[in-house]
Design a protein around this motif. Structure first.
Motif, PDB file in Angstrom:
ATOM      1  N   THR A  61      -7.458 150.412  13.136  1.00 53.17           N
ATOM      2  CA  THR A  61      -8.649 150.271  13.974  1.00 53.17           C
ATOM      3  C   THR A  61      -8.274 150.422  15.436  1.00 53.17           C
ATOM      4  N   VAL A  62      -8.943 151.316  16.133  1.00 56.65           N
ATOM      5  CA  VAL A  62      -8.758 151.461  17.567  1.00 56.65           C
ATOM      6  C   VAL A  62      -9.740 150.524  18.262  1.00 56.65           C
ATOM      7  N   ALA A  63      -9.207 149.553  18.992  1.00 58.19           N
ATOM      8  CA  ALA A  63     -10.063 148.563  19.643  1.00 58.19           C
ATOM      9  C   ALA A  63     -11.078 149.232  20.566  1.00 58.19           C
ATOM     10  N   GLY A  64     -12.319 148.805  20.436  1.00 59.48           N
ATOM     11  CA  GLY A  64     -13.371 149.328  21.301  1.00 59.48           C
ATOM     12  C   GLY A  64     -14.094 150.542  20.776  1.00 59.48           C
TER      13      GLY A  64
ATOM     14  N   CYS B 152       1.027 151.002  14.897  1.00 57.40           N
ATOM     15  CA  CYS B 152       0.191 150.549  13.787  1.00 57.40           C
ATOM     16  C   CYS B 152      -0.953 149.713  14.347  1.00 57.40           C
ATOM     17  N   MET B 153      -2.188 150.120  14.061  1.00 56.61           N
ATOM     18  CA  MET B 153      -3.371 149.468  14.614  1.00 56.61           C
ATOM     19  C   MET B 153      -4.175 148.733  13.553  1.00 56.61           C
ATOM     20  N   LYS B 154      -3.496 148.251  12.531  1.00 54.57           N
ATOM     21  CA  LYS B 154      -4.191 147.493  11.484  1.00 54.57           C
ATOM     22  C   LYS B 154      -4.401 146.038  11.871  1.00 54.57           C
ATOM     23  N   GLY B 155      -3.932 145.613  13.038  1.00 51.12           N
ATOM     24  CA  GLY B 155      -4.093 144.229  13.439  1.00 51.12           C
ATOM     25  C   GLY B 155      -5.543 143.837  13.635  1.00 51.12           C
ATOM     26  N   VAL B 156      -5.848 142.558  13.349  1.00 51.89           N
ATOM     27  CA  VAL B 156      -7.171 142.046  13.714  1.00 51.89           C
ATOM     28  C   VAL B 156      -7.165 141.603  15.174  1.00 51.89           C
ATOM     29  N   PHE B 157      -5.957 141.512  15.751  1.00 53.41           N
ATOM     30  CA  PHE B 157      -5.792 141.336  17.191  1.00 53.41           C
ATOM     31  C   PHE B 157      -5.062 142.558  17.743  1.00 53.41           C
TER      32      PHE B 157
END
Length: 651
Positions: free
Chosen positions: A545-548, A606-611
């Motif tokens: 997930t790319v934030a924003g 890696c952008m799998k973080g929820v943060f």
């Protein structure tokens, strides 16, 4: 349990290599008989691009005496500290040095040890030009008796040569290639590749400590806890070390018999609640307060309750004494049929996979980030995480012990392949050192011998599991985290919990969340049935997930899709929970975004973080928080779990 009332005697040499394996590696703590001095700070640093360090004997003094140096903070990874791309991507040797003062009073009555929390991954250490020790592996502590090389009442120099190269013989593994077509590649061009997806940070990642012990001292301590009703039981064994040359004394047996242990258990207020003489035996605690996981405690009790185990060693012939204090919790953890039990009650893992990964610091220990991360964990209502994919710093486990955060303690054996006898011996050696370090940790409830082996047939996990079980006095449950597709032959009989990583709707059937409600229950039930109804734990699932970034209807890589992806999994997990399947937990991959090697299919990492990597919440963090707090309330009906006032009811 039967414990002989005896002293476990260990002889130590006046100098030599690091203390590894069964020698004990207690964390240095100050007491009436011990002092600890931190060597953390800004060290001199130089990358050895031309392989000159050993030839030019850089180890003979401060690096600044042999040429230009960089400033390098310790602890930290070296990769992101400077503006040099060459250093960030460097594979090979680097050198560190620092100068420190040793008090004169330490000379005659103490042993003086130099301890590294970790060094990734091969380290050679010199004191004042004398070789002290070497160590391989990047995530566990090592130390050496530095006394014979120190100048007491004067300045001293420590030099470390460090190499981050990974090969097929190391854990984790890697390969090196050297393209030699000079029309396409510059001279010396090297490619380090590895089959894991996190950046291979390197450096002195954890505290460097100079500490003292008496000449006769406590070198190791093993504690096993149990309880019966309101009575706590603490079984313990203390190891006492003597100087090596005393072994030849005619009166040594008499001298060792005149060395006694006195042990006591102190509650959180410092009040003694149990005590006895003897270097091994049993202590009973009346009205015991159990260690409970976060939000799992019965009504009226707290989570993460810790006692202090105080050991005093006294020599009646030399009048020397040693005092060491260790925090511990009274609790049990075991697998019973298809359930994972903590203190005899079913436990459901609500947690994350994580990384020791921080902006600029890399994998270096930073108290600011440690506290922030664990505040976020408590905010989400999580009760657990896995130390993916390597042992985490001891300072982190101090926090999880105190907060009641359950730990699955994982070795660095990720993606192993070509598993021959030499690599298996290395794997078993790593597990021996990991268990030795963390065997007394209240928060460590399960060992993971590795993550995503390429082949269970070549891994021979049963041998590693058998050895790990023998190393651990408390006999904790053991798992190995699997990623391959289900097969009836893939269940090691000695594994206590089946842990699987699954990415339905992401790597397969990308974007099609409707398959998740079918594929997750089918997979879990197949594993449970084939593995004789052992508990099954989902240790990884997640979506990048790319934030924003948003889109409606949701689309992959958007925050909206990450929420939809989690919603589909939560429904599948609830189906398994309601059907009384052998399903014992869910762990999201990942807690926060983290750095990876340079790749074409990820825009940064890696952008799998929820943060985010900066620890800012994506929409998924609020969604997960609503679920985890709701689960905490459902699973602990005897507790007065109060939902936070600011809880957003996304779920």
């Amino acid at each position: 349990m039967n414990f002989a009332l005896r002293i476990s005697i260990v002889f130590f040499a006046w100098g030599g290599g690091g203390v590894l394996g069964g020698g004990g590696i207690l964390y240095p703590r100050e007491s009436e008989s011990r002092e600890v001095v931190s060597l953390d700070g800004i060290w001199e640093f130089r990358a050895d691009y031309n392989h000159a360090g050993f030839k030019k004997r850089w180890f003979m003094g401060p690096l600044s005496q042999s040429g230009h140096t960089e400033m390098m903070p310790v602890p930290s990874s070296w990769n992101d500290i400077t503006q040099s791309k060459k250093l960030r991507d460097h594979v090979g040797w680097v050198w560190y040095s620092t100068t420190f003062f040793v008090p004169k009073r330490w000379k005659d009555k103490t042993r003086t040890w130099l301890r590294f929390g970790s060094a990734n991954r091969w380290a050679d250490v010199w004191i004042n030009g004398h070789h002290l020790m070497n160590h391989s592996g990047g995530y566990l502590p090592f130390e050496g008796d530095a006394g014979q090389y120190l100048k007491f009442g004067d300045n001293n120099v420590v030099v470390v040569a460090l190499n981050n190269t990974l090969t097929q013989a190391t854990i984790p593994q890697g390969t090196l290639s050297y393209p030699n077509d000079t029309s396409r590649y510059p001279s010396g061009y090297t490619v380090q590749s590895y089959n894991f997806d996190y950046f291979n940070y390197a450096g002195l990642h954890r505290p460097v400590l100079l500490h003292t012990t008496p000449k006769i001292y406590l070198s190791d301590l093993s504690i096993i806890t149990d309880f019966d009703g309101h009575e706590g039981r603490v079984y313990y064994t203390a190891s006492v070390s003597f100087p090596t040359e005393w072994e030849n004394y005619v009166n040594f047996a008499e001298h060792s018999q005149q060395t006694n242990c006195h042990v006591a258990v102190l509650d959180a207020s410092g009040v003694t609640v149990a005590s006895r003489h003897g270097c091994s035996g049993l202590l009973t605690i009346p009205n015991v307060k159990l260690w409970w996981p976060h939000l799992s405690q019965p009504k009226g009790e707290g989570s993460g309750y810790l006692y202090t185990f105080q050991t005093t060693i006294l020599s009646n012939t030399t009048l020397e004494f040693d005092v060491y204090r260790l925090k511990f919790g009274v609790r049990t953890a075991k697998v019973d049929g298809s359930q994972f039990l903590v203190n005899g009650k079913p436990f459901y893992f609500r947690g994350f996979g994580r990384h020791e990964d921080y902006s600029i610091r890399g994998r270096g220990v930073d108290p600011v980030m440690l506290v922030k991360d664990h505040n976020l964990l408590l905010w989400t209502g999580a009760n657990s995480y896995r130390t993916s994919h390597y042992p985490y710093a001891e300072e982190i486990l101090d926090l999880t012990d105190a907060l009641g955060i359950v730990i699955i303690d994982e070795s660095p054996a990720i993606g192993l392949t070509g598993f021959g006898p030499d690599l298996k011996r290395e794997h078993i050696s790593v597990m021996a050192d990991l268990v030795q370090r963390d065997k007394n940790r209240a928060s460590v409830l399960m060992w993971s011998i590795g993550n995503e082996p390429k082949s269970l047939e070549t891994l021979a996990p049963s041998d590693v599991i058998k050895s790990t079980r023998a190393f651990d006095p408390a006999k904790r449950p053991i798992t190995i985290v699997l990623s391959q597709n289900f097969s009836k032959g893939d269940c090691p009989p000695s594994m206590d919990v089946v842990s699987i990583n699954r990415y339905y709707g992401w790597y397969g059937d990308t974007g099609r969340t409707e398959v998740i409600s079918l594929q997750i229950p089918t997979e879990v039930n197949l594993w449970a049935k084939t593995c004789h109804n052992k508990p099954v734990l989902i240790t990884e699932y997640g979506a990048g997930t790319v934030a924003g970034v948003h889109q409606s209807p949701s689309f992959v890589w958007t925050e909206d899709f990450q929420v939809d992806y989690l919603r589909a999994h939560f429904a599948a997990f609830d189906h398994l929970r309601s059907s009384k399947a052998q399903f014992v937990g869910e762990m999201i991959w990942n807690f926060a975004d983290f750095a990876t090697p340079q790749e074409t299919f990820r825009p940064w990492g890696c952008m799998k973080g929820v943060f985010t990597r900066e620890r800012q919440p994506k929409a998924a963090a609020h969604f997960v928080r609503a679920r985890y707090w709701a689960l905490a309330r459902q699973d602990n009906l005897t507790s007065s779990v109060q939902l936070p006032n600011d809880l957003h009811c996304f779920y």
